[in-house]
Motif scaffolding. Structure first.
Motif, PDB file in Angstrom:
ATOM      1  N   VAL A 158      57.291  58.773  41.045  1.00 24.12           N
ATOM      2  CA  VAL A 158      58.165  58.454  39.923  1.00 24.12           C
ATOM      3  C   VAL A 158      57.351  57.743  38.851  1.00 24.12           C
ATOM      4  O   VAL A 158      56.896  56.635  39.072  1.00 24.12           O
ATOM      5  N   PRO A 159      57.141  58.361  37.701  1.00 27.09           N
ATOM      6  CA  PRO A 159      56.329  57.752  36.659  1.00 27.09           C
ATOM      7  C   PRO A 159      56.829  56.395  36.192  1.00 27.09           C
ATOM      8  O   PRO A 159      56.092  55.634  35.622  1.00 27.09           O
ATOM      9  N   ALA A 160      58.073  56.073  36.434  1.00 28.78           N
ATOM     10  CA  ALA A 160      58.601  54.784  36.007  1.00 28.78           C
ATOM     11  C   ALA A 160      58.201  53.674  36.980  1.00 28.78           C
ATOM     12  O   ALA A 160      58.646  52.549  36.847  1.00 28.78           O
ATOM     13  N   ILE A 170      67.245  54.939  34.583  1.00 25.52           N
ATOM     14  CA  ILE A 170      66.500  56.130  34.183  1.00 25.52           C
ATOM     15  C   ILE A 170      67.384  57.344  34.464  1.00 25.52           C
ATOM     16  O   ILE A 170      68.320  57.256  35.255  1.00 25.52           O
ATOM     17  N   LYS A 174      58.573  47.324  32.400  1.00 27.96           N
ATOM     18  CA  LYS A 174      58.841  48.491  31.555  1.00 27.96           C
ATOM     19  C   LYS A 174      58.069  48.352  30.254  1.00 27.96           C
ATOM     20  O   LYS A 174      57.911  47.253  29.733  1.00 27.96           O
ATOM     21  N   THR A 205      66.567  50.745  28.717  1.00 35.46           N
ATOM     22  CA  THR A 205      66.757  50.741  30.166  1.00 35.46           C
ATOM     23  C   THR A 205      68.012  50.007  30.614  1.00 35.46           C
ATOM     24  O   THR A 205      68.246  49.875  31.804  1.00 35.46           O
ATOM     25  N   GLY A 220      63.621  60.539  36.177  1.00 35.31           N
ATOM     26  CA  GLY A 220      62.563  59.679  36.675  1.00 35.31           C
ATOM     27  C   GLY A 220      61.650  59.114  35.604  1.00 35.31           C
ATOM     28  O   GLY A 220      60.671  58.457  35.909  1.00 35.31           O
ATOM     29  N   ARG A 221      61.953  59.351  34.342  1.00 32.81           N
ATOM     30  CA  ARG A 221      61.111  58.863  33.249  1.00 32.81           C
ATOM     31  C   ARG A 221      61.882  57.822  32.443  1.00 32.81           C
ATOM     32  O   ARG A 221      63.100  57.863  32.352  1.00 32.81           O
ATOM     33  N   TYR A 222      61.156  56.907  31.845  1.00 28.45           N
ATOM     34  CA  TYR A 222      61.788  55.956  30.929  1.00 28.45           C
ATOM     35  C   TYR A 222      62.371  56.724  29.748  1.00 28.45           C
ATOM     36  O   TYR A 222      61.926  57.825  29.419  1.00 28.45           O
TER      37      TYR A 222
END
Length: 179
Positions: free
Chosen positions: A25-27, A56, A83, A89, A106-108
């Motif tokens: 998960v890139p976040a 997200i 973040k 968010t 899964g991305r901001y």
């Protein structure tokens, strides 16, 4: 037994798969799987004090689509991760807003990728008001641009055909001023 050389493309493919699996998960978040979806962020934060709780997307949100709670999920950031700036968010920043571009799961969500919902659509008939002291002049006009409350947009007077600029008010009317 002699080891066979690995081709460059097979090596890259394996490295890519490992990177995708390891970097999930890139976040940099851990899903709160044991938490119910309707629990508040403060409840989750009190249960897991080490990470920041953020929202997200849990599915693809397309441009022009209204962002609803069902399309978002709460995640707790890995301890030590924060973040990035200019990312929306929190529920207050996202609920009811419109996606300006595709938002991936899964991305901001960048603040620049969302906008307020239009209060008046392009081509809609609206009431235009000019107010100066005790004088109030009203007319019907057609919007040339969409706009949210507080936006400065252009409208065309239905009677005269003149193009006016004014501010979208909370009730959907347009207030113009002398220019």
């Amino acid at each position: 037994m002699m080891a066979m050389p690995i081709s460059c493309s097979a090596f890259r493919r394996t490295a890519l798969i490992l990177a995708l699996v390891a970097g999930g998960v890139p976040a940099f978040a851990q899903e709160s799987t044991n938490q119910s979806a309707n629990q508040s962020a403060t409840q989750i934060a009190s249960n897991q004090p080490t990470g920041e709780v953020v929202l997200i997307p849990n599915r693809v949100i397309y441009p022009g689509e209204r962002i609803e709670l069902a399309a978002l999920k709460q995640v707790t950031l890995i301890p030590g991760k924060h973040k990035p700036d200019a990312m929306a968010t929190r529920i207050e920043e996202l609920q009811g807003k419109i996606a300006k571009r595709t938002l991936l799961p899964g991305r901001y969500i960048p603040s620049s990728a969302i906008r307020e919902a239009w209060l008046v659509e392009q081509g809609a008939a609206v009431q235009v008001f000019f107010i100066a002291g005790g004088l109030t002049i009203s007319a019907t006009a057609v919007t040339l641009q969409p706009g949210a409350a507080g936006d400065f947009i252009k409208v065309r007077n239905s009677d005269s055909g003149k193009i006016l600029s004014g501010t979208v008010m909370a009730d959907g009317t347009i207030q113009v001023s002398a220019s």
